[in-house]
Design a protein around this motif. Structure first.
Motif, PDB file in Angstrom:
ATOM      1  N   ARG A 224      32.481  30.262  37.033  1.00  0.00           N
ATOM      2  CA  ARG A 224      32.605  29.276  38.111  1.00  0.00           C
ATOM      3  C   ARG A 224      32.039  29.808  39.425  1.00  0.00           C
ATOM      4  NH1 ARG A 224      38.346  27.393  40.291  1.00  0.00           N
ATOM      5  NH2 ARG A 224      38.993  28.027  38.203  1.00  0.00           N
ATOM      6  N   TYR A 225      32.315  31.096  39.691  1.00  0.00           N
ATOM      7  CA  TYR A 225      31.912  31.646  41.009  1.00  0.00           C
ATOM      8  C   TYR A 225      30.740  32.630  40.943  1.00  0.00           C
ATOM      9  CZ  TYR A 225      36.103  29.483  42.903  1.00  0.00           C
ATOM     10  OH  TYR A 225      37.049  28.577  43.293  1.00  0.00           O
ATOM     11  N   GLY A 226      30.273  32.911  39.746  1.00  0.00           N
ATOM     12  CA  GLY A 226      29.129  33.811  39.617  1.00  0.00           C
ATOM     13  C   GLY A 226      29.479  35.280  39.787  1.00  0.00           C
ATOM     14  N   SER A 227      30.768  35.599  39.934  1.00  0.00           N
ATOM     15  CA  SER A 227      31.188  37.002  40.026  1.00  0.00           C
ATOM     16  C   SER A 227      32.679  37.096  39.705  1.00  0.00           C
ATOM     17  CB  SER A 227      30.935  37.555  41.433  1.00  0.00           C
ATOM     18  OG  SER A 227      31.962  37.134  42.304  1.00  0.00           O
ATOM     19  N   THR A 228      33.163  38.318  39.587  1.00  0.00           N
ATOM     20  CA  THR A 228      34.608  38.495  39.345  1.00  0.00           C
ATOM     21  C   THR A 228      35.368  38.730  40.659  1.00  0.00           C
ATOM     22  OG1 THR A 228      34.025  40.760  38.733  1.00  0.00           O
ATOM     23  CG2 THR A 228      34.555  39.269  36.942  1.00  0.00           C
ATOM     24  N   LEU A 229      34.700  38.489  41.785  1.00  0.00           N
ATOM     25  CA  LEU A 229      35.372  38.681  43.082  1.00  0.00           C
ATOM     26  C   LEU A 229      36.588  37.775  43.299  1.00  0.00           C
ATOM     27  CD1 LEU A 229      32.230  39.229  45.356  1.00  0.00           C
ATOM     28  CD2 LEU A 229      33.959  40.947  44.766  1.00  0.00           C
ATOM     29  N   PRO A 230      36.697  36.604  42.662  1.00  0.00           N
ATOM     30  CA  PRO A 230      37.933  35.818  42.825  1.00  0.00           C
ATOM     31  C   PRO A 230      39.167  36.495  42.222  1.00  0.00           C
ATOM     32  CG  PRO A 230      36.142  34.422  42.059  1.00  0.00           C
ATOM     33  CD  PRO A 230      35.657  35.839  41.948  1.00  0.00           C
ATOM     34  N   ILE A 231      38.950  37.589  41.514  1.00  0.00           N
ATOM     35  CA  ILE A 231      40.095  38.299  40.940  1.00  0.00           C
ATOM     36  C   ILE A 231      40.494  39.420  41.895  1.00  0.00           C
ATOM     37  CG2 ILE A 231      40.892  39.677  38.980  1.00  0.00           C
ATOM     38  CD1 ILE A 231      38.433  38.145  37.517  1.00  0.00           C
ATOM     39  N   CYS A 232      41.748  39.414  42.295  1.00  0.00           N
ATOM     40  CA  CYS A 232      42.213  40.403  43.264  1.00  0.00           C
ATOM     41  C   CYS A 232      43.235  41.332  42.622  1.00  0.00           C
ATOM     42  CB  CYS A 232      42.821  39.698  44.471  1.00  0.00           C
ATOM     43  SG  CYS A 232      43.471  40.849  45.679  1.00  0.00           S
ATOM     44  N   PHE A 233      43.038  42.599  42.845  1.00  0.00           N
ATOM     45  CA  PHE A 233      43.864  43.626  42.216  1.00  0.00           C
ATOM     46  C   PHE A 233      44.705  44.332  43.273  1.00  0.00           C
ATOM     47  CE2 PHE A 233      44.090  48.190  40.879  1.00  0.00           C
ATOM     48  CZ  PHE A 233      44.874  48.028  39.758  1.00  0.00           C
ATOM     49  N   ASN A 234      45.979  44.542  42.965  1.00  0.00           N
ATOM     50  CA  ASN A 234      46.857  45.266  43.888  1.00  0.00           C
ATOM     51  C   ASN A 234      47.720  46.219  43.079  1.00  0.00           C
ATOM     52  OD1 ASN A 234      48.624  46.164  45.876  1.00  0.00           O
ATOM     53  ND2 ASN A 234      48.868  44.139  46.802  1.00  0.00           N
ATOM     54  N   LYS A 235      47.550  47.493  43.336  1.00  0.00           N
ATOM     55  CA  LYS A 235      48.363  48.513  42.672  1.00  0.00           C
ATOM     56  C   LYS A 235      48.722  49.555  43.707  1.00  0.00           C
ATOM     57  CE  LYS A 235      48.168  52.493  39.691  1.00  0.00           C
ATOM     58  NZ  LYS A 235      47.387  53.721  39.760  1.00  0.00           N
TER      59      LYS A 235
END
Ligand code: SF4
Ligand code: SF4
Ligand code: SF4
Lengths: 731, 188
Positions: free
Chosen positions: A136-147
């Motif tokens: 949908r967005y052309g990248s995996t940047l819509p996925i946000c990781f927090n650890k």
């Protein structure tokens, strides 16, 4: 079947007692004597992986595959065969009926309507969501990781590795804990690097500055006590009369956030009496004379006393004693840097250590923490992005992850729009209870399309997730752990098989990789093979081997090893600043918009409407949101309280045991009052924690105000947790 | 009886960490509710300065154990070394001992409907080991001692602390060293 969260937990607890493989009944011995009728007891080496100074060596006792008890490892020279109260509760964590046992999905999110799903279904749902967002967005940047720090085992960096192996993602960058102090020591010395805490026995004088070892680093106490038996005086400076402060020869209840002013007053008096170690300071630092000029023109004892609330004769007393009783050790706690001027206050204390020649000495030091023993391979963390991945173009023109501020997480997630953040992946992290401004966090979670959390308990963050994946405890995994305080490193063996269907972060990454590559070949670079022990073994490298004097990780199964380092940090005088000297004058600080010198920076003043400072320090019975929910802890400490000085309580008509509403513009909490003169009339204290079946959370009133430093070494400034102002009323 | 084992607790060293309490639970994997050992905070107002001060107490293995006297099924026995042992199998859960003990040390387990308490880790002592709580105390505030004349004559050793019932009732095998308070610069 639709169940509320409470029913769910109650229901599974009942089921566990009957049907499940493991429950407390299997664990309980006859209470009159040890039961010897079973298979012989086996022991394993473990290391407590919590975000804690002490990182204890542990011995787990296992019989018939069941963890029977946990003790301290006598071969660990710092923790010396003993655990803190938290460490003794581990069987209750491992076998808690409240554990997340299987992958589960919650429909809709926040409803408490959880259903068990298979690992295959969980991975299929997650992988498809990732791939759908990517297309949908052309990248995996819509996925946000927090650890962050739920488990500091090195193999757990496989959680970061999961993200890097699917492409470029949005990452919560920073540390909420200690960044202002880290930057302070980075500007001054080049990095944070404290003496071996065991070396405190050599101190002739000790100042614990905002440090409550009795609750947060109890294994240092025997070393401090040894120094005291040899005649050292213990001074504790803290706005709160803590359990540690209660043991001091001299306790100073300082005005919050004015620690730098006290150190400046001391420095001025030391200068006036010429107790300065001119040789050390001039030979090892740059800008020292410039700071001396500042002291002469700007600082008086009058001023320091006025600011700090500490009488002048006391400032004189500790200045004289600290400067003339050598070596003198200072231990700077993390609480005192959680202010808008916290990093600057640490810089001033550093300068005090330099001026008296206490840096680089055994029994001395301005001790804050260190990362000298953390040189692992981070093999599980490093994976190339899949071919063709599109990333975020940073200010330096390089393509990569999109970093957002961990310490303003809710705001920063919502602020992204090119592309927006649509999915969260959380591991070793519970922002639902630990982040500032809980209301903003709740709103942000609600705005997400999809949330995945890896955890062991149905905590606040899990309650706001679509899918929860069951995490193993450290007894169910191989790993290796270092400490940011002592110099020991230990291997963590798998003592028992993973319970139920729990998996480690690395095992989850391998499963996800398999699924993603099946759905879209080449979409994930994470390896799909490797046993837990192999993953741990890969974290070792020649540097770690030589630091520990071993040639193979298996040697650690015989016992933890202490890094071969000098007891005094900076003993070689090789500082890691740009000038290779201690930078009393720091160009780097100046470049970053901070004062070049360790000069006074104003503290935050209470607004008229909210005149009371609310402290929310680390608790005794837990580590952030861990431990307090366990049944043994709920017995030892059944409910939260707020400590209020009787004078302040009287002003608001509050008596012991009353319910008190604590509030400001951001939110409110209701908690029971405990009247005590261990705090001052200006400060109320309520310890952060996640209690079982309770909505108590101190962070509802806490604004995400940044502390002054942190950006240089950790990517983002910290949170001024202790600059939180509220008012109170009887609820 | 040839000797009397007991505890010496030093409030000057104790930081109230509750490590002893949890180490006991860890050793016996007790249920949540019963607290064989418990850490108590001393009241601020009983001392000249407000300070966080504590003492830790399990069964006191009294020379004159009221629990033993009132128990209708003789679940309590006193060993040669003074340890008061409670036999969990004999216990019928009548809770008379709970009422008799001035220190609240027999603990009712609601799940098992029986009483249980500290048996001074006699099985560890018989093997030459320290009790689990004593072994766990990091500042070495809690010790296993023999209660005798010599101990009572040591400077600073107290038979009771403010707020505790009179030791005359059961002659508990516990001794105390009171808290020490440093100098305080306060804001009130
Ligand atoms: S373990 Fe020792 S210091 Fe901690 S509460 Fe018990 S007696 Fe006190
Ligand atoms: S403390 Fe109570 S339970 Fe223990 S021996 Fe004395 S009377 Fe009995
Ligand atoms: S002596 Fe043993 S049973 Fe008694 S309180 Fe200590 S650890 Fe528990």
């Amino acid at each position: 079947m639709k169940l509320s969260r409470r029913q769910f937990i109650g229901g599974t607890a009942a089921a566990a007692a009957g049907a499940a493989l493991f429950n407390f009944n299997l664990l309980t011995k006859s209470v009159t004597a040890a039961d010897d009728s079973l298979e012989e007891m086996k022991t394993f080496r473990n290391v407590c992986p919590r975000n804690c100074y002490d990182t204890c060596g542990q011995i787990s006792y296992v019989q018939n595959g069941i963890l029977k008890k946990v003790e301290g490892d006598p071969k660990h020279g710092y923790t010396n065969g003993k655990l803190c109260l938290k460490g003794y509760t581990y069987t209750r964590r491992v076998y808690s009926p409240d554990r997340v046992k299987y992958p589960m999905k919650q429909t809709p999110r926040g409803s408490g309507n959880w259903t068990r799903i298979s690992w295959d279904e969980a991975m299929d749902t997650i992988a498809k969501k990732i791939l759908e967002l990517k297309s949908r967005y052309g990248s995996t940047l819509p996925i946000c990781f927090n650890k962050y720090s739920g488990n500091f085992g090195i193999v757990h960096y496989g959680a970061e590795g999961t993200m890097s192996s699917i492409g470029y993602t949005t990452r919560a960058l920073g540390t909420p804990c200690w960044p202002a102090g880290i930057d302070a020591q980075t500007y001054d010395f080049g990095t944070l690097y404290s003496n071996d805490p065991e070396d405190m026995v050599n101190a002739k004088y000790l100042i614990l500055w905002g440090q409550n070892a009795a609750w947060t680093a109890i294994h240092t106490l025997p070393f401090i006590n040894k120094a005291r038996e040899r005649g050292a005086k213990l001074v504790v400076i803290d706005p709160v009369l803590t359990s540690t402060a209660s043991k001091a020869d001299l306790y100073i209840q300082i005005n919050s956030s004015t620690d730098g002013a006290l150190a400046l007053g001391m420095a001025r008096y030391i200068l006036d009496n010429n107790w300065v170690d001119w040789d050390y300071a001039r030979n090892n630092s740059v800008g020292f004379d410039e700071w001396v000029d500042y002291l002469k023109t700007n600082i008086t004892l009058d001023w320091a006393s006025e600011k700090t609330g500490v009488p002048q004769d006391i400032i004189r007393e500790i200045a004289r004693e600290y400067a003339t009783t050598k070596p003198a050790s200072m231990w700077v706690g993390y609480g005192m840097q959680r202010h808008i001027n916290g990093g600057q206050n640490v810089r001033i204390i550093d300068a005090l250590g330099v001026m008296t020649g206490n840096v680089g000495k055994s029994g001395g030091g301005v001790n804050y923490g260190h990362l000298e023993t953390w040189g692992f391979s981070y093999n599980a963390m490093v994976n190339p992005a899949p071919k063709g991945s599109k990333g975020f173009i940073g200010p330096d023109g390089k393509e990569g992850d999109r970093n957002i501020n961990m310490n303003n997480f809710a705001h920063d997630v919502m602020a992204q729009n090119d592309p927006p953040v649509k999915m969260l992946w959380l591991a070793c992290r519970n922002p639902g209870s630990q982040d500032p401004d809980t209301n903003a966090i709740e709103k942000m979670f609600a705005a997400m399309e999809f949330v995945v959390t890896v955890d062991s308990f149905f905590n606040k963050t899990v309650q706001m997730s679509d899918i929860v994946l069951p995490a193993t405890t450290h007894f169910e995994d191989w790993d290796v752990m270092a400490s940011y305080w002592h110099y020991w490193i230990g291997i963590n063996q798998r003592a028992i098989d993973p319970l139920y269907e729990s998996k480690s972060d690395v095992e989850i990454a391998m499963l996800l990789s398999e699924k993603m590559n099946a759905l879209e070949p080449g979409s994930c670079t994470f390896p799909t093979s490797g046993t837990p022990e192999e993953w741990a073994a890969k974290e070792f490298n020649p540097g770690i081997h030589s630091l520990l004097g071993i040639s193979d990780y298996r040697e650690l199964i015989e016992g933890p090893r202490k890094a071969k380092m000098t007891p005094a940090s900076w003993a070689d005088g090789k500082f890691r600043t740009p000038s290779k000297k201690i930078e009393i004058h720091s160009d780097l600080a100046e470049k970053n918009g901070l004062p070049a010198l360790p000069v006074w920076v104003e503290d935050m003043k209470a607004p008229e409407k909210y005149p009371i400072r609310l402290f929310t320090p680390h608790p005794q019975h837990g580590l952030h949101s861990q431990f307090q929910n366990l049944d043994w802890m709920m017995t030892a400490n059944p409910e939260p309280k707020v400590e209020i000085h009787p004078v302040l309580a009287a002003k608001y008509g509050i008596s012991e045991g009353d319910k008190v509403k604590i509030y400001n513009d951001l939110g409110s909490i209701i908690v029971k009052a405990h009247l005590t003169r261990t705090t001052s009339p200006e400060v109320i204290v309520s310890y952060e924690a996640w209690y079982k079946d309770s909505n108590f959370n101190v962070n509802y009133t806490l604004k995400a105000t940044p502390s002054d430093m942190g950006k240089q070494a950790t990517g983002n400034n910290g949170v001024a947790f202790h600059d939180n102002f509220v008012t109170i009323e009887k609820a | 009886m040839t000797k009397q084992l007991g505890f010496l607790h030093n409030s000057e060293k104790c930081v109230g960490c509750q490590g002893c309490e949890m180490a006991c639970k860890n050793e016996y994997q007790t249920d949540a509710a019963p607290r064989w050992r418990q850490v108590f905070q001393l009241r601020e107002e009983d001392y000249s300065l407000p300070t966080r001060m504590f003492f830790s107490m399990a069964c006191n293995h009294c020379a004159n154990p009221e629990c033993l006297r009132v128990c209708p099924v003789k679940a309590y026995t006193k060993r040669e070394d003074g340890i008061v042992v409670h036999d969990h199998d004999r216990c019928i859960g009548c809770r008379l001992c709970l009422m008799a003990c001035p220190y609240d040390r027999p603990q009712f387990n609601p799940a098992q409907k029986k009483v249980e308490k500290c048996n001074l880790c006699y099985q560890r002592i018989d093997k030459g080991e320290k009790p689990a709580c004593v072994a766990a105390c990091i500042p070495e505030a809690l010790q296993l001692v023999e209660i005798n004349e010599a101990l009572d004559q040591r400077m600073g050793v107290l038979k009771t602390l403010p707020g505790l019932p009179s030791p005359d009732i059961t002659q508990p095998a516990i001794r105390f060293i009171g808290p020490k308070q440093g100098k305080q610069i306060r804001r009130d």
